[in-house]
Structure formats: C-alpha cells, structure tokens
Design a protein around this motif. Sequence first.
Motif, PDB file in Angstrom:
ATOM      1  N   ASN A 386     -23.996 -52.700  13.921  1.00 40.49           N
ATOM      2  CA  ASN A 386     -23.784 -54.114  14.293  1.00 40.49           C
ATOM      3  C   ASN A 386     -24.506 -55.027  13.312  1.00 40.49           C
ATOM      4  OD1 ASN A 386     -22.137 -53.663  16.429  1.00 40.49           O
ATOM      5  ND2 ASN A 386     -23.698 -53.944  18.018  1.00 40.49           N
ATOM      6  N   ASN A 390     -22.686 -57.552  10.565  1.00 37.04           N
ATOM      7  CA  ASN A 390     -22.992 -58.985  10.464  1.00 37.04           C
ATOM      8  C   ASN A 390     -23.403 -59.342   9.040  1.00 37.04           C
ATOM      9  OD1 ASN A 390     -22.448 -59.513  13.085  1.00 37.04           O
ATOM     10  ND2 ASN A 390     -24.584 -59.493  13.774  1.00 37.04           N
ATOM     11  N   LYS A 393     -20.488 -59.422   6.914  1.00 34.15           N
ATOM     12  CA  LYS A 393     -19.583 -60.515   7.317  1.00 34.15           C
ATOM     13  C   LYS A 393     -20.086 -61.870   6.823  1.00 34.15           C
ATOM     14  CE  LYS A 393     -19.107 -61.032  11.817  1.00 34.15           C
ATOM     15  NZ  LYS A 393     -18.628 -60.695  13.191  1.00 34.15           N
ATOM     16  N   GLY A 452     -22.230 -58.636  19.580  1.00 32.17           N
ATOM     17  CA  GLY A 452     -22.875 -57.600  18.766  1.00 32.17           C
ATOM     18  C   GLY A 452     -24.393 -57.601  18.879  1.00 32.17           C
TER      19      GLY A 452
HETATM   20 MG   LIG Z   1     -21.514 -59.094  14.995  1.00 29.05          MG
END
Ligand SMILES: [Mg+2]
Length: 486
Positions: A386, A390, A393, A452
């Motif tokens: 997770n 992130n 991302k 998340g």
């Molecule tokens: Mg996330």
Amino acid sequence: MKLNSIRFKASILYTSILCIILVLFSGVLFSITRHILYRDVDEELQIKAAEIVNILKSYEKLKQTESRHQHLINKLLGVEDRARLIIDDLWRSDMQALNLKSDYINILNVRGQPIIKSQNFNEEITALFRNKFPLSLNYAVFKNLKNSKYRLRAINMPFSFGNQHLLVIQIGTPLDSVIRILNKLMYFIGAGILFILGLTSFLGSFFARRILKPVLNVTNIVDDISHTDLNLRIPEMEVDEEMKHLISSCNAMIERLEKSFEHVNEFSSHVAHELKTPLAIIRGEVELALSETRDVDEYQRVLNVSLEEIDRLIRIIKDLLLLARLDYNPDVFQFENINLKAFLEEIHEYSSILAEQKGLASELKIPESAHYIDGDKIHLRRLFLNLINNAVKFTPTGGKISITLAIKENRAEIVVSDTGAGIFREDLEAIFDKFFRSHSHGHKAEPGSGLGLSIARSIARAHKGQITVQSRPGQGSAFTVSLPVA
Ligand SMILES: [Mg+2]
Ligand SMILES: Nc1ncnc2c1ncn2[C@@H]1O[C@H](COP(=O)(O)OP(=O)(O)O)[C@@H](O)[C@H]1O
C-alpha cells in the motif's frame, strides 16, 4: 427501601457498628457501677464488723465482778459453751446504737460453734454461711450468699478476744438495694440503646436518602438520553465531590459516544457515496446505450466501462471488509518469525517493477546484520505494498522511491520514502482516515478509494507497531513503520 440498596446497607452497617459500641460501653459502665456499689457494701460490712469487735473488746476491761457482763465474757471465752442468744441489756443497747436491724450477725468460736447470734440468723442463713466460709479461713473474706429466698453480701472476719482466743464474726447484709439500683440501671441502658439505635437508623436512612438523591437525578437524566439526543449533558449540580466526578465521567462518556456516533454516520455516508459513484456511472452508461440502437463497439465500450466500475466496487467492498476484520478480529493474523532482510528484498522486487513501469528509480538500504520480527507475512506485505503503491502513484516520472531499514532500541524502523508530490501539513493526520484523499496536487485525479493507509495503520497496530509520516509538499514524503523486533 430495597434490601440490596446502598441506603439499606449503609443504615444497617452504621446501626450495627453503633450497636456494638453502645453495648460494649454499657457493659463497661454497668460493671464499673456494680463494682463501686459492692465496694461500698463491703466497706460498710467491714466497719460494722470492726465496731462490733470493738464493743466486745470493751467488755474485756469491765470489772470481773460485774456479773452481768461476766456471764457474757465467760461465754465469749468459751467457759460457757452452750450457744444461745445473748439477752444482755448492755449488749442490746450497744447493738441498737449500731442500727443493724436488717443485718444477720453471728459470732463463732474456732470450732464453728455459734456463741452470739442475731435473732434473724435462722437455720437457712446458717447453712448459707457454712457453705461459703469453711472454718479454716483466718483472714477477712467477702462473698455473695444466695439461695431462692436470700441474696446477701457477707463478711467473715476472724478476731482475737481475751488471751489469744480466736473468734470469728460473720455479718450478712441484704443486697436488695444494690440489686434494685443495678436493675434500674440495666433497664435504663437497654431502653437508651434501643432509643439511640432507632433514632440513628431513622436519621441515617434520612441522610443516606439525601446523599443518594443526586444519584437518582443523574440516573433519571441518563435514562432519558437516547442516540438522538447525545448532545444532552448532565447539568453540573451543587453536589459532593464524588458525585461531581461521576457526572463529569458520565458527560465524558456521552461525549465519546456522540463522537463515535458522528464518526459512524460520517463513515456510512462516505461508504454510500463511494459506492454510489461507480453505480451512477454504470447506470448512466447503460441508460445511454439503451436509449437508441448502437453498434457492437459502443456496446463493448459500455460493458468494459461497467466492468471497470464493478471491479472498483468490489475492491472497495473487499477493503472495507478487510478493515472491519482487522479492527475487530485479531485472529485473522497468523504470526511467524520473519527475516526482515529477505522480506524487504521481496518487497523491493515488487517496488522496482512498479517503479520501472512509471520511469522511477527504486532503491533498498538495509544493514548487513540479520534482524527478525514476529509478524503476519501476508498482512505486512499488504501494508508495505500500500505504501509503495502510494509512493509510485504520487511521484512523477524521474523520481525515486527508497526503502530503508534501521534498528533503534528494539524496534525496526522501515521507511518508505519518495520524491513525489508530498502532503500538505493540514492533511498529515487525515490521510490515515478512511476514505480520505487529499485535494492537493491533483491527487484526486489518481485512482484510489482512500482506504489504503487506514488498512496499513490497522495492520501496524495489530503488530504493536505504528506508522508515522513526514512530508514536504513538492519534495516528497516518508512513511515510517516502526515494529518491535523479535
Ligand atoms: Mg493508496
Ligand atoms: N506517498 C504519498 N505522497 C503524497 N500523498 C500521499 C502519499 N501517500 C498517501 N498520500 C495521500 O493520502 C491519501 C490517502 O491515501 P490512501 O489511504 O492510500 O488512499 P488512496 O491511495 O486510495 O488515495 C491519498 O489520497 C493522498 O492524498
């Protein structure tokens, strides 16, 4: 008043304590009084005995020629050993002066034969004295003599008369007045104890009711509070310290309930919203497709969009279910000994694949030494993936993602950092909330449900660990997971 109420128990408790104290106190009072009364009677008996002995001794000095007295003296000396009542004027007038009307008097020789005795000294009294005072006694003794008819206090006192003649004087005096006083005292004490106990239990129950009244008030108010009026608070009353404490504790509890109700409400509306969006998209697409005849490509597009949205729905629901499980059921964790080096290398492998796809660099910095933790591998992997998802991302192409491990005081600190968009200071705490997604730097444009980090924090907590974040907008973020080493 109920038997198991505090009021009843308190009243019973202090009434019984008071009762014990009163009974003990009265017992002591009674025996002191009794002792004093008996001592007075004894003193009086001793004085009477001494005076009678003095009278007798005064006859010794009388001239032998005075035959009236000679008779008495002979008798005392044992010359005449027939026992009988003395009918001697002198003796009688001397004795009358002593006022011994109700007393029983007997003078015996050492063999126990009566020499002079008062008229009331009958057979029964003689027997009473004989039982209590054996002849061998050669010092003054006081005793109680008792049978169904008489209750006497008696003295038995030896004295010498003439040349070494040993005689014994016995006097018994009725205890009637002493017994009367003691009986009265006992009635008075008994009635007093009953009165005091009655009064205190009444007053006690009255005051207990007054003291406990605020408890009833608070109970009534709390009874009235339902989930719809959690904003109600128990008013601060003019009450004792302990009650104030209870009231403030109750108020604090209601406040916590109110907060968690708000939280649940907010959470449900978030869930509803998150589920509604994909459904609205599917509905819109399907409606549009059905409004007129379309070609196959268009139908396929609509179906693909729907499938994507359905997947999104399934993902959200799965995450929510997972969160519920993590938070409320620690049994889902299966702990084992994990070698951190091997574990982080595996995570890094996944991270470099993701990073490469987006044109990011990925690095792993871990110490040479081996370190272990107790944990659930599957859930820990989920936690770090997770964080890495992130990082990837929210980091633009050209950036870098690092995973580092440091051991600090029995804790393993694993930091996942990136050189990406960063997080606004005001969002730093909120990012761990369910469904929270920052509005900064076009974060919303990235796909995600906002669950998340909530899942990551739950997993860390289940491992007795925690997650913290440091970030600078525009420069990057670092998430630190701290776990106890095994
Ligand atoms: Mg996330
Ligand atoms: N590495 C990061 N860099 C910048 N912002 C981040 C990072 N990780 C998380 N965030 C912020 O925290 C929010 C919550 O993250 P998360 O719970 O994982 O939800 P999601 O990834 O679905 O948005 C993200 O929407 C983002 O705003």
